[in-house]
Motif scaffolding. Sequence first.
Motif, mmCIF file in Angstrom:
data_model
loop_
_atom_site.group_PDB
_atom_site.id
_atom_site.type_symbol
_atom_site.label_atom_id
_atom_site.label_comp_id
_atom_site.label_asym_id
_atom_site.label_seq_id
_atom_site.Cartn_x
_atom_site.Cartn_y
_atom_site.Cartn_z
ATOM 1 N N SER A 251 -11.588 -19.869 32.644
ATOM 2 C CA SER A 251 -10.145 -20.083 32.584
ATOM 3 C C SER A 251 -9.509 -19.804 33.935
ATOM 4 N N LEU A 252 -8.344 -20.392 34.147
ATOM 5 C CA LEU A 252 -7.574 -20.127 35.357
ATOM 6 C C LEU A 252 -7.214 -18.652 35.431
ATOM 7 N N LEU A 253 -6.888 -18.058 34.305
ATOM 8 C CA LEU A 253 -6.531 -16.643 34.282
ATOM 9 C C LEU A 253 -7.676 -15.773 34.785
ATOM 10 N N ASP A 254 -8.885 -16.049 34.332
ATOM 11 C CA ASP A 254 -10.042 -15.252 34.758
ATOM 12 C C ASP A 254 -10.293 -15.385 36.254
ATOM 13 N N VAL A 255 -10.170 -16.595 36.777
ATOM 14 C CA VAL A 255 -10.392 -16.811 38.205
ATOM 15 C C VAL A 255 -9.324 -16.077 39.020
ATOM 16 N N ASN A 259 -9.815 -12.728 41.744
ATOM 17 C CA ASN A 259 -9.376 -12.798 43.136
ATOM 18 C C ASN A 259 -8.145 -11.933 43.414
ATOM 19 N N GLY A 260 -7.917 -10.949 42.554
ATOM 20 C CA GLY A 260 -6.897 -9.954 42.819
ATOM 21 C C GLY A 260 -5.503 -10.280 42.327
ATOM 22 N N PHE A 261 -5.343 -11.338 41.547
ATOM 23 C CA PHE A 261 -4.032 -11.681 40.982
ATOM 24 C C PHE A 261 -4.007 -11.234 39.529
ATOM 25 N N PHE A 262 -3.474 -10.044 39.306
ATOM 26 C CA PHE A 262 -3.562 -9.431 37.988
ATOM 27 C C PHE A 262 -2.319 -9.733 37.157
ATOM 28 N N LEU A 263 -2.300 -10.916 36.564
ATOM 29 C CA LEU A 263 -1.226 -11.276 35.657
ATOM 30 C C LEU A 263 -1.421 -10.531 34.343
ATOM 31 N N ARG A 264 -0.329 -10.107 33.754
ATOM 32 C CA ARG A 264 -0.443 -9.456 32.455
ATOM 33 C C ARG A 264 -0.925 -10.488 31.437
ATOM 34 N N SER A 265 -1.690 -10.055 30.466
ATOM 35 C CA SER A 265 -2.208 -10.971 29.454
ATOM 36 C C SER A 265 -2.426 -10.202 28.169
ATOM 37 N N SER A 266 -2.541 -10.950 27.083
ATOM 38 C CA SER A 266 -2.714 -10.306 25.781
ATOM 39 C C SER A 266 -3.663 -11.132 24.919
ATOM 40 N N CYS A 267 -3.132 -12.196 24.280
ATOM 41 C CA CYS A 267 -3.955 -12.956 23.334
ATOM 42 C C CYS A 267 -5.042 -13.771 24.028
ATOM 43 N N GLU A 268 -4.727 -14.311 25.204
ATOM 44 C CA GLU A 268 -5.607 -15.187 25.981
ATOM 45 C C GLU A 268 -6.042 -16.426 25.194
ATOM 46 N N THR A 269 -5.188 -16.846 24.256
ATOM 47 C CA THR A 269 -5.437 -18.070 23.499
ATOM 48 C C THR A 269 -4.226 -19.000 23.523
ATOM 49 N N GLY A 270 -3.191 -18.653 24.290
ATOM 50 C CA GLY A 270 -2.040 -19.522 24.421
ATOM 51 C C GLY A 270 -0.977 -19.382 23.361
ATOM 52 N N ILE A 271 -0.971 -18.258 22.605
ATOM 53 C CA ILE A 271 0.030 -18.113 21.556
ATOM 54 C C ILE A 271 1.043 -17.002 21.809
ATOM 55 N N ARG A 296 7.785 -26.336 30.499
ATOM 56 C CA ARG A 296 6.524 -26.899 30.982
ATOM 57 C C ARG A 296 6.689 -27.702 32.267
ATOM 58 N N GLN A 297 7.922 -27.944 32.678
ATOM 59 C CA GLN A 297 8.155 -28.656 33.933
ATOM 60 C C GLN A 297 7.751 -27.811 35.136
ATOM 61 N N ASP A 298 7.798 -26.480 35.002
ATOM 62 C CA ASP A 298 7.437 -25.631 36.144
ATOM 63 C C ASP A 298 6.789 -24.306 35.736
ATOM 64 N N ARG A 299 6.357 -24.203 34.470
ATOM 65 C CA ARG A 299 5.684 -22.988 34.001
ATOM 66 C C ARG A 299 4.402 -23.387 33.273
ATOM 67 N N LEU A 300 3.413 -22.499 33.300
ATOM 68 C CA LEU A 300 2.174 -22.734 32.576
ATOM 69 C C LEU A 300 1.600 -21.404 32.088
ATOM 70 N N THR A 301 0.644 -21.491 31.175
ATOM 71 C CA THR A 301 -0.053 -20.298 30.680
ATOM 72 C C THR A 301 -1.498 -20.378 31.161
ATOM 73 N N PRO A 302 -1.867 -19.596 32.181
ATOM 74 C CA PRO A 302 -3.195 -19.735 32.793
ATOM 75 C C PRO A 302 -4.365 -19.333 31.902
ATOM 76 N N CYS A 303 -4.096 -18.715 30.765
ATOM 77 C CA CYS A 303 -5.216 -18.362 29.888
ATOM 78 C C CYS A 303 -5.855 -19.600 29.262
ATOM 79 N N VAL A 304 -5.044 -20.665 29.035
ATOM 80 C CA VAL A 304 -5.582 -21.872 28.409
ATOM 81 C C VAL A 304 -5.237 -23.154 29.155
#
Length: 315
Positions: A251-255, A259-271, A296-304
Amino acid sequence: MTARLIMKLQVAAAVPATEEVLRVAFVHPRRPELPAWTPGAHVDLHLPDGRVRQYSLCGDPADRSRYEIAIKREEAGRGGSLWAHGNLVPGMEVHVSAPRNNFPLADDARGHLFIAGGIGVTPFLPMVRRLAAEETDFTLQLCARSAETAPLLAELRAVCGDRLRCWFSNEGRRFDPALLGGPQEGVHVYSCGPQPLMDAVTAALAAMGWPAGQLHAEHFAPVSDETFKPEPFVVRIASTGQQLHVPANRSLLDVLKDNGFFLRSSCETGICGSCECGYQEGTVIHRDVVLTPAKRQDRLTPCVSRARAHVTLAL
């Protein structure tokens, strides 16, 4: 980006709401008040084995002494509800996040139509409680197998009065989204429940011409698409120009985390929307069930979410 607050809370009560639904109240063992929340918010329940599950708050936002959730026992689910029903007892301490709201009431609405299927009614109880107090127009359509299996029914009846419409399949009554009719200026529609109901509502309202901006939905499960085949892509970090390769099996989140970009995350399934971040360039493949079409024009969820060939992130 700051981490989401996680608290060790104590189970104050765990009582059956129906044969399948457990209503649980959490309090802080030392503090009289918990972080504030608004109708539609959810909390993350952290299980001992590291799994995280999201549950809508169904209590009163004015009562900051406790958080209340309702959990339906799902025999064929992902295991979180079975653990909750078997282990949550008064006095037990569990880790619970501060509330987050991906499903708020529309501030500019002059009327509200709610469609709930079974346990999907939980986020609506705080909503209708607020709207009733403010004397704002609303109607709640509640779908369930029977009155006995409908969660929170007594409270809903007391709050909603004749603004509650019940559709119990054991009585031969099934809700038809076509009953809502065509678009109404200033009226917003909210749906939450099993996926077949959600799909039927979405299709019917789209066919009747309801604008996407007036439609809101909260999903229990991530996107399911067996035909989707992830492809590798490149992500560019806007602030540094750094380029990272995201392979098809990661996933984009894992990558980003590697590489040191620690975004907060929880479900990691897009919900849950916890890891949401901005992007500037690229064609994004959105696979979450949280972001609105406008976001969605300028935001995304990197977990999915993924991209076609490349994407530039606003990091």
